[in-house]
Design a protein around this motif. Structure first.
Motif, PDB file in Angstrom:
ATOM      1  N   MET A  28       0.911  -1.215   0.002  1.00  0.00           N
ATOM      2  CA  MET A  28       0.032   0.073  -0.238  1.00  0.00           C
ATOM      3  C   MET A  28       0.715   1.033  -0.141  1.00  0.00           C
ATOM      4  O   MET A  28       1.398   1.419   0.975  1.00  0.00           O
ATOM      5  CB  MET A  28      -0.889  -0.051   1.408  1.00  0.00           C
ATOM      6  N   GLY A  29       0.802   1.972  -1.020  1.00  0.00           N
ATOM      7  CA  GLY A  29       1.712   3.570  -1.011  1.00  0.00           C
ATOM      8  C   GLY A  29       0.950   4.481  -0.578  1.00  0.00           C
ATOM      9  O   GLY A  29      -0.422   4.744  -1.019  1.00  0.00           O
ATOM     10  N   THR A  30       1.504   5.198   0.281  1.00  0.00           N
ATOM     11  CA  THR A  30       1.057   6.411   0.814  1.00  0.00           C
ATOM     12  C   THR A  30       1.896   7.362   0.907  1.00  0.00           C
ATOM     13  O   THR A  30       3.188   7.141   0.836  1.00  0.00           O
ATOM     14  CB  THR A  30       0.122   6.232   2.123  1.00  0.00           C
ATOM     15  N   ASP A  71       7.009   9.897  -2.083  1.00  0.00           N
ATOM     16  CA  ASP A  71       6.558  11.350  -2.271  1.00  0.00           C
ATOM     17  C   ASP A  71       5.412  11.339  -3.105  1.00  0.00           C
ATOM     18  O   ASP A  71       5.382  10.564  -3.889  1.00  0.00           O
ATOM     19  CB  ASP A  71       8.014  11.930  -2.796  1.00  0.00           C
ATOM     20  N   TRP A  72       4.888  12.552  -3.046  1.00  0.00           N
ATOM     21  CA  TRP A  72       3.684  12.699  -3.513  1.00  0.00           C
ATOM     22  C   TRP A  72       3.929  12.747  -5.139  1.00  0.00           C
ATOM     23  O   TRP A  72       3.176  12.199  -6.091  1.00  0.00           O
ATOM     24  CB  TRP A  72       2.873  14.007  -3.086  1.00  0.00           C
ATOM     25  N   ILE A  76       2.455   8.062  -8.675  1.00  0.00           N
ATOM     26  CA  ILE A  76       1.685   7.314  -9.775  1.00  0.00           C
ATOM     27  C   ILE A  76       2.784   6.551 -10.515  1.00  0.00           C
ATOM     28  O   ILE A  76       2.597   5.588 -10.827  1.00  0.00           O
ATOM     29  CB  ILE A  76       0.922   8.424 -10.539  1.00  0.00           C
ATOM     30  N   PRO A  77       3.914   7.468 -10.956  1.00  0.00           N
ATOM     31  CA  PRO A  77       4.804   6.724 -11.630  1.00  0.00           C
ATOM     32  C   PRO A  77       5.276   5.271 -11.016  1.00  0.00           C
ATOM     33  O   PRO A  77       5.471   4.294 -11.429  1.00  0.00           O
ATOM     34  CB  PRO A  77       5.844   7.659 -11.761  1.00  0.00           C
ATOM     35  N   ASN A  78       5.438   5.417  -9.587  1.00  0.00           N
ATOM     36  CA  ASN A  78       5.992   4.225  -8.819  1.00  0.00           C
ATOM     37  C   ASN A  78       4.858   3.108  -8.756  1.00  0.00           C
ATOM     38  O   ASN A  78       5.195   1.947  -8.454  1.00  0.00           O
ATOM     39  CB  ASN A  78       6.370   4.626  -7.686  1.00  0.00           C
ATOM     40  N   TYR A  84       4.702  -0.533  -5.718  1.00  0.00           N
ATOM     41  CA  TYR A  84       3.538  -0.976  -4.756  1.00  0.00           C
ATOM     42  C   TYR A  84       2.561  -1.262  -5.377  1.00  0.00           C
ATOM     43  O   TYR A  84       2.427  -0.807  -6.805  1.00  0.00           O
ATOM     44  CB  TYR A  84       3.475   0.180  -3.499  1.00  0.00           C
ATOM     45  N   ASP A  85       1.493  -1.759  -4.664  1.00  0.00           N
ATOM     46  CA  ASP A  85       0.169  -1.952  -5.607  1.00  0.00           C
ATOM     47  C   ASP A  85      -1.128  -1.261  -5.573  1.00  0.00           C
ATOM     48  O   ASP A  85      -1.929  -1.293  -6.422  1.00  0.00           O
ATOM     49  CB  ASP A  85      -0.096  -3.444  -5.270  1.00  0.00           C
ATOM     50  N   THR A  86      -1.121  -0.541  -4.628  1.00  0.00           N
ATOM     51  CA  THR A  86      -2.250   0.545  -4.600  1.00  0.00           C
ATOM     52  C   THR A  86      -1.716   1.986  -3.952  1.00  0.00           C
ATOM     53  O   THR A  86      -0.656   1.952  -3.046  1.00  0.00           O
ATOM     54  CB  THR A  86      -3.218   0.147  -3.399  1.00  0.00           C
TER      55      THR A  86
END
Lengths: 244, 279, 284
Positions: A28-30, A71-72, A76-78, A84-86
């Motif tokens: 989970m990416g945040t 980082d914000w 999206i590119p990452n 990560y998956d989300t």
């Protein structure tokens, strides 16, 4: 003894081939810089509404979730390159983003954005200098109005820019601004009306990950229906935040 | 959007002329090349002005450092040590955070022939704030190079100047300065390249972009984010910098040749792309 | 010792500050200083390896190898390091995953790029998504090391190339005269002396490297700059220790750290130079 191990192994292989009934690991990416949505608490852990909501969703979907900070501006590119998956980072659902990634159904209803400025100042919202975080819907909105857009990499810096007079006002999600305004002791105030932007906040996923999206959609629907989401919204946000 | 249209809309976008909104969807290669190119205006602006201003200040600092009086030597040494001892990246952060704390006041400067209104708020803008940081930074590095060259000025030349009765400023201007410059030139060329490359940090550190007017890397990052493909935008910005570096080396080479024009060919201090970078 | 920090809201003054500075989050900050030093320690051998390879490639007999060496060293010098740092890790990561995908999942024939997505089979993910957070951090760190090694290796190649040229010709000729093979000459005569000539350039390079470490932050590694920004930013009541914007102080601390680091390095290199030039007449 060895038989049980072997059996377990075979079961695992069968389960995996049968469609990953064994706990699938989802990363989970945040961002970790947007309280109360997501932030790093004093223990150095990711905390906030989205942490609690994400953990609950993973538990219900039988997923094994791992949290990743990013980082914000490269979030999206990452995602599309598979780090990560989300994305679960207070990201509003917009048509532009929807062209490149997919979103789950929103877990936060469309909530307004708002302008915040120093108290007692006459701010020209359509011609003044307005701060926003880079590549947010708010930045896109300011670029379209006549105002001068000043971009910052983190939400925190946008507030600092208003405080030190570099920008006349900041445009951000109202839910993010509200605690800051409340705690500023009258220094900061909301100006202008609310600005409805975006189609609610959802989790971002790769377009090729339809299966995962379906899982999360099912869980989000369930959490809306049984009131879990509303309870969490009430816990982390103010009473003005729209509920389901 | 055709290439001609892109050039018209975004050719000068970095300085606020042309289309107001950046390209958002269906981004063409032309748009990327043009917009990133327009961002190079800022890189050239920062590098050019910082080098120009830094050169003069560096000469003073080098003389101060070499001075026998501790009143001149210590501040110069401290300055050079501080700016060479900390990363430029952190200097940018630190300077920005300090500049925003300054009270916002307007200052009217009466220069005799023209009256200027200056605001302290300008310091938080990249065009002034970042320029100041780059200027101070390159002054320190250049001073170190000049200081080294100053010490390498052949004793014989100084004695010859003394013997014909040259003193003070005259000796400096006609003997010390030209030789120092000639000796320092190869290293100074390398410093100029470093500074030119360092301008890419401006909008990546704390200085915010206004009206989406940024440097080449700012737009490259914008495109990498908008197209989700870093394999086009970053090579474009790299190509621009390679071209800029080549031009810079050629220009500095011409000056270097002029500085060495009186010497036999084999005695000239050659610019080597190699070992002489002092940073 | 550290007092009771269980109720930060009740604390004041020095006690509050002491508890604040010892939160687990601050511990992460202190650890990140070691990350920076660790990166420096780990990268240096790689930089030297890239540097030696680049320098010998530039002097190779085979023309294509020579061109490759020249291209590598000039290319990197012409482009700002920050552009490489933004580009190399992504390219490397996708390259590795692509190769693993081809080798580990030969039965998947579809393209790797699906629209905007870069999709490889789960087994080809580097590292695997089931791997622990530590492995992921390590992988990110390794990519950063490679990015630094590529950029600074090119600088080192230039230094070493210059130093190799500086070894007096007479010594090489003398070695040839006593019948040493080219390999022997390189090992016994050229390389040991080369270091003395390379030392000023390498010490310079070390200083540049030290001052390039804050760029780690751009590689998505939680380094000192990341934590300084994160900790220094304004904190609302959602946090245990609310405070206004304190980034200036945190960046001030980073400045001091770097001043100390460069100061210590300078002393170290002065000693090293004195040692290395023993027995050399007139060596700088």
């Amino acid at each position: 003894m060895w038989k049980t191990i072997e059996a377990a192994g075979i079961a695992a292989i069968l389960a995996a081939t049968a469609g990953a009934a064994a706990a699938q690991t989802v990363r989970m990416g945040t961002e970790g810089a947007y309280p109360p949505y997501n932030f790093i608490n004093d223990k150095g852990e990711i905390d906030g509404f989205e942490r609690e909501m994400g953990d609950e969703a993973c538990k219900r979907a039988g997923l094994d979730c791992v949290w990743v900070k990013n980082d914000w501006d490269s979030i999206i590119p990452n995602l599309v390159s598979g780090n990560y998956d989300t994305i679960i980072a207070g990201m509003s659902i917009t048509d532009e983003r929807d062209e490149v990634i997919d979103f789950t159904d929103p877990y936060i209803p469309p909530s307004p954005s708002a302008y915040v400025a120093l108290a007692g100042q006459d701010v020209d919202l359509s011609g003044g200098v307005i701060a926003a975080q880079t590549s947010t819907i708010q930045a896109g909105h300011i670029a379209e109005t006549g105002a001068t857009l000043v971009e910052f990499a983190t939400p925190d810096e946008t507030i600092a820019a208003v405080r030190n007079g570099e920008a006349d006002a900041v445009l951000a999600d109202k839910d993010y601004l509200e605690p800051i305004v409340n705690e500023s002791g009258g220094e900061l105030v909301f100006v202008g009306g609310d600005v409805p932007l975006g189609g609610g906040i959802g989790m971002g996923l790769r377009e090729s990950d339809g299966e995962l999206r379906a899982k999360f959609n099912a869980v989000i629907a369930e959490m809306k229906a049984d009131g879990t989401l509303n309870a969490m919204l009430a816990k982390w946000f103010t009473e003005n935040t729209p509920k389901w | 959007m055709s290439c001609a249209e892109a050039l018209q809309a975004y050719g000068l976008r970095a300085i606020g002329i042309g289309e107001r909104l950046l390209p958002r969807s269906e981004i063409t290669l032309c748009e990327q090349v043009v917009l990133i190119g327009s961002g190079m205006i800022w890189n050239l602006y920062f590098a050019g002005l910082a080098l120009l201003l830094g050169f003069g200040f560096a000469v003073l600092l080098a003389l101060g450092k070499a001075s026998a009086s501790p009143l001149a030597a210590l501040p110069a040494q401290g300055f050079v040590y501080f700016f060479r001892g900390t990363p430029l990246f952190i200097q940018f952060f630190f300077a920005y955070e300090s500049f925003v704390l300054l009270p916002k006041v307007g200052v009217t400067l009466d220069l005799g022939f023209v009256v200027m209104n200056a605001e302290t708020g300008w310091l938080t803008r990249a065009w002034l704030g970042a320029l100041i940081v780059l200027f101070l930074n390159t002054s320190a590095y250049t001073a170190e190079i000049f200081h080294g060259a100053l010490r390498a000025v052949p004793r014989g030349e100084l004695e010859a100047a003394d013997s014909v009765g040259m003193t003070g400023f005259r000796k400096f201007r006609r003997i010390v300065f030209p030789t120092m410059l000639r000796l320092a030139w190869p290293s100074y060329t390398n410093e100029a390249i470093f500074l030119f490359h360092a301008t890419a940090l401006v909008f990546f550190s704390s200085f915010p972009a206004w009206r989406q007017q940024g440097d080449a890397l700012y737009y490259a990052a914008y495109f990498a984010e908008a197209t989700f493909n870093p394999f086009v935008a970053y090579p474009i910005v790299a190509a621009y910098f390679v071209a800029g570096t080549v031009l810079l080396i050629l220009a500095f080479g011409l000056v270097g040749a002029r500085l060495n024009r009186h010497l036999p060919r084999e005695a000239r201090a050659k610019f080597r792309f190699r070992p002489q970078f002092i940073r | 010792m550290i007092g009771d920090c269980s109720d930060p809201a009740a604390l004041e003054g020095a006690a509050w500050m002491l508890c604040y500075l010892t939160t687990p989050k601050h511990m992460n900050f202190y650890w990140s200083f070691l990350t920076v030093l660790g990166l420096l320690a780990v990268t240096v051998p790689f930089i030297m390896a890239f540097g030696l390879a680049g320098a010998f490639a530039k002097r190779a007999r085979l023309a294509p190898v020579r061109w490759l060496g020249a291209l590598y060293t000039t290319m990197v010098r012409g482009v700002p390091d920050i552009v490489f740092f933004l580009f190399v890790p992504i390219a490397l990561d996708q390259g590795i995953e692509y190769l693993r995908h081809r080798v580990l999942c030969p039965d998947m024939v579809g393209p790797v790029w699906v629209g905007n997505d870069f999709v490889v089979c789960p087994a080809a993910k580097a590292p695997l998504s089931t791997a622990s957070a530590f492995v992921h951090d390590l992988y990110g760190f390794a990519l950063a090391v490679v990015a630094y090694a590529i950029v600074f290796g090119a600088f080192a190649a230039n230094v070493i190339d210059g130093a190799l040229r500086a070894v007096p010709k007479g010594q090489v000729e003398a070695a040839e005269a006593v019948g040493m093979s080219p390999g022997q000459i390189r090992r016994r005569i050229v390389l040991p002396q080369m270091w003395v000539y390379a030392l000023p350039g390498l010490s310079n390079l070390w200083m540049i490297l030290v001052k390039a470490t804050p760029l780690l932050f751009l590689l998505g590694i939680e380094d000192i700059v990341y934590w300084a920004r994160e900790l220094g930013g304004m904190k609302t009541q959602a946090f245990d220790y609310p405070h206004p914007d304190w980034r200036l102080w945190y960046f001030g601390a980073l400045m001091i750290f770097y001043l100390l680091l460069t100061w210590v390095s300078q002393i170290g290199f002065e000693r090293l130079t004195a040692r290395a030039s023993r027995g050399m007449a007139g060596a700088r």
